[in-house]
Design a protein around this motif. Sequence first.
Motif, mmCIF file in Angstrom:
data_model
loop_
_atom_site.group_PDB
_atom_site.id
_atom_site.type_symbol
_atom_site.label_atom_id
_atom_site.label_comp_id
_atom_site.label_asym_id
_atom_site.label_seq_id
_atom_site.Cartn_x
_atom_site.Cartn_y
_atom_site.Cartn_z
ATOM 1 N N GLY A 106 0.818 -1.200 0.000
ATOM 2 C CA GLY A 106 0.000 0.000 0.000
ATOM 3 C C GLY A 106 0.851 1.247 0.000
ATOM 4 O O GLY A 106 2.078 1.176 -0.003
ATOM 5 N N PRO A 107 0.227 2.408 0.036
ATOM 6 C CA PRO A 107 0.956 3.656 -0.097
ATOM 7 C C PRO A 107 1.695 4.095 1.170
ATOM 8 O O PRO A 107 2.668 4.852 1.078
ATOM 9 N N VAL A 108 1.217 3.649 2.317
ATOM 10 C CA VAL A 108 1.755 4.143 3.584
ATOM 11 C C VAL A 108 1.969 2.977 4.541
ATOM 12 O O VAL A 108 1.118 2.092 4.641
ATOM 13 N N ALA A 109 3.087 2.999 5.251
ATOM 14 C CA ALA A 109 3.343 1.990 6.282
ATOM 15 C C ALA A 109 2.492 2.330 7.499
ATOM 16 O O ALA A 109 2.789 3.274 8.243
ATOM 17 N N ALA A 110 1.424 1.570 7.698
ATOM 18 C CA ALA A 110 0.480 1.864 8.775
ATOM 19 C C ALA A 110 0.005 0.573 9.415
ATOM 20 O O ALA A 110 -0.096 -0.459 8.737
ATOM 21 N N PRO A 111 -0.314 0.614 10.698
ATOM 22 C CA PRO A 111 -0.744 -0.593 11.414
ATOM 23 C C PRO A 111 -2.222 -0.907 11.252
ATOM 24 O O PRO A 111 -2.818 -1.531 12.126
ATOM 25 N N ILE A 112 -2.821 -0.465 10.179
ATOM 26 C CA ILE A 112 -4.225 -0.747 9.894
ATOM 27 C C ILE A 112 -4.307 -1.306 8.485
ATOM 28 O O ILE A 112 -3.441 -1.021 7.654
ATOM 29 N N PRO A 113 -5.332 -2.099 8.194
ATOM 30 C CA PRO A 113 -5.368 -2.809 6.911
ATOM 31 C C PRO A 113 -5.803 -1.968 5.716
ATOM 32 O O PRO A 113 -6.613 -2.400 4.905
ATOM 33 N N ASN A 114 -5.252 -0.760 5.567
ATOM 34 C CA ASN A 114 -5.615 0.096 4.434
ATOM 35 C C ASN A 114 -4.621 -0.074 3.290
ATOM 36 O O ASN A 114 -4.049 0.874 2.794
ATOM 37 N N TYR A 115 -4.410 -1.321 2.926
ATOM 38 C CA TYR A 115 -3.479 -1.663 1.862
ATOM 39 C C TYR A 115 -4.246 -2.017 0.605
ATOM 40 O O TYR A 115 -5.357 -2.532 0.655
ATOM 41 N N ASP A 116 -3.645 -1.755 -0.515
ATOM 42 C CA ASP A 116 -4.329 -1.918 -1.789
ATOM 43 C C ASP A 116 -4.290 -3.352 -2.311
ATOM 44 O O ASP A 116 -5.205 -3.780 -3.022
ATOM 45 N N TYR A 117 -3.220 -4.060 -2.025
ATOM 46 C CA TYR A 117 -3.024 -5.389 -2.594
ATOM 47 C C TYR A 117 -2.697 -6.375 -1.476
ATOM 48 O O TYR A 117 -1.947 -6.041 -0.538
ATOM 49 N N TRP A 118 -3.211 -7.580 -1.636
ATOM 50 C CA TRP A 118 -3.025 -8.623 -0.628
ATOM 51 C C TRP A 118 -2.630 -9.932 -1.278
ATOM 52 O O TRP A 118 -3.075 -10.245 -2.385
ATOM 53 N N GLY A 119 -1.794 -10.695 -0.571
ATOM 54 C CA GLY A 119 -1.481 -12.030 -1.012
ATOM 55 C C GLY A 119 -2.537 -13.021 -0.561
ATOM 56 O O GLY A 119 -3.512 -12.652 0.118
ATOM 57 N N GLN A 120 -2.314 -14.280 -0.906
ATOM 58 C CA GLN A 120 -3.270 -15.339 -0.584
ATOM 59 C C GLN A 120 -3.069 -15.894 0.822
ATOM 60 O O GLN A 120 -3.954 -16.576 1.341
#
Length: 121
Positions: A99-113
Amino acid sequence: QVQLVESGGGLVQAGGSLRLSCAASGRTFSNYAMGWFRQAPGKEREFVATISWSGGTIYYADSVKGRFTISRDNAKNTVYLQMNSLKPEDTAVYYCAAGPVAAPIPNYDYWGQGTQVTVSS
C-alpha cells in the motif's frame, strides 16, 4: 496491479523460528509500503508489522515486538518476516500486503493469498 505471493509458512514447535517471504510482481515494488497481517481461526485479521518503501519506517504489533523482524530487499522485490521465539498464539494465516503508507491498519491496496503458520506447544 501488484501480485503478492507468500511462502515459508509451516509447522514449528514453540520456541522455534520461521522466515516468511513475500514476492511481488507487477508495478514497481519499491513504490509501496509493505505490511504483514495475520488471521487466526475465529478471529479478525490483525496487524503484525509494516515497513515503508525505503525501510526507514517500521512498526510492530506489541505482541510480536522483540521476536519478529520485518525487512525488505527492493532489488529482489521481496519482503520478509523473520519470526523467532514462536508461541502457539502466533498460529494463524499470515498475509502480506502492499500500500501507499506503512500503517498498522489494513488500508493496503493489494493482498497475497496467505501462508499458514502453525506453532505446536
